[in-house]
Design a protein around this motif. Sequence first.
Motif, PDB file in Angstrom:
ATOM      1  N   ILE A  33       6.222  10.488  -6.559  1.00 39.48           N
ATOM      2  CA  ILE A  33       5.938   8.891  -6.487  1.00 39.48           C
ATOM      3  C   ILE A  33       6.381   7.917  -8.272  1.00 39.48           C
ATOM      4  N   SER A  36       9.421   7.580  -9.120  1.00 39.04           N
ATOM      5  CA  SER A  36      10.336   6.163  -8.003  1.00 39.04           C
ATOM      6  C   SER A  36       9.399   4.795  -8.466  1.00 39.04           C
ATOM      7  N   SER A  37       8.091   4.947  -9.245  1.00 33.96           N
ATOM      8  CA  SER A  37       7.359   3.056  -9.608  1.00 33.96           C
ATOM      9  C   SER A  37       6.018   3.333 -10.921  1.00 33.96           C
ATOM     10  N   LEU A  64       2.203  -0.621  -5.209  1.00 28.82           N
ATOM     11  CA  LEU A  64       2.734  -0.842  -6.758  1.00 28.82           C
ATOM     12  C   LEU A  64       1.279  -1.471  -7.234  1.00 28.82           C
ATOM     13  N   THR A  83       5.561   0.808  -2.845  1.00 27.44           N
ATOM     14  CA  THR A  83       6.234   1.612  -3.369  1.00 27.44           C
ATOM     15  C   THR A  83       7.816   1.882  -2.664  1.00 27.44           C
TER      16      THR A  83
END
Length: 191
Positions: A33, A36-37, A64, A83
Amino acid sequence: MQYKKIKRIFDLILAIIFSLFFFVPFCIIAVAIKFSSVGPVIFWSDRVGRNNIIYKMPKFRTMLISAPIVATHMISQPEKYLTPIGSILRKSSLDEIPQLWSIFKGEMSFVGPRPALYNQYDLISKRAKININQLLPGITGWAQINGRDELSINKKIKLDLFYLKHQSFWFDCKILFLTCLRILSRHGISH
């Protein structure tokens, strides 16, 4: 021994077992997590607990940080707010792992009605009218295994009421078993 005491002991034992079992996946998901965002790994959602008391429920963040804070079914095209790994976490229910913390704190149980968001006023008021709000919310419940994202509010209420009237240790075990089957088949998950 009283059902509520047995349920609490069972919740704590199962939470300890799951915490040990999911420790490594928890760490891997947290790293995934983070890389990745943008945003925190854990999303703390204001939820309605027993007796309509608001508490902070942790979940792995699957949306998001720009996503509106409403129930997912109320968002137009919710997939555009997911996400990169959000869909995988939701479909596998791995986003629910941090809720073990809420079980340890006594704010949740493994089995009970899913906790409403603080702004789901229609669901909250309908549950309160028929005493469903007296139940400890759960990670899974009778409504979860009978439709999950596909259910209307009125259908969820009917299923929650059925659970309220028929709750027992063996019914909880049945719900947990059926939940495992639903997760493996991804039944009733729309995103």
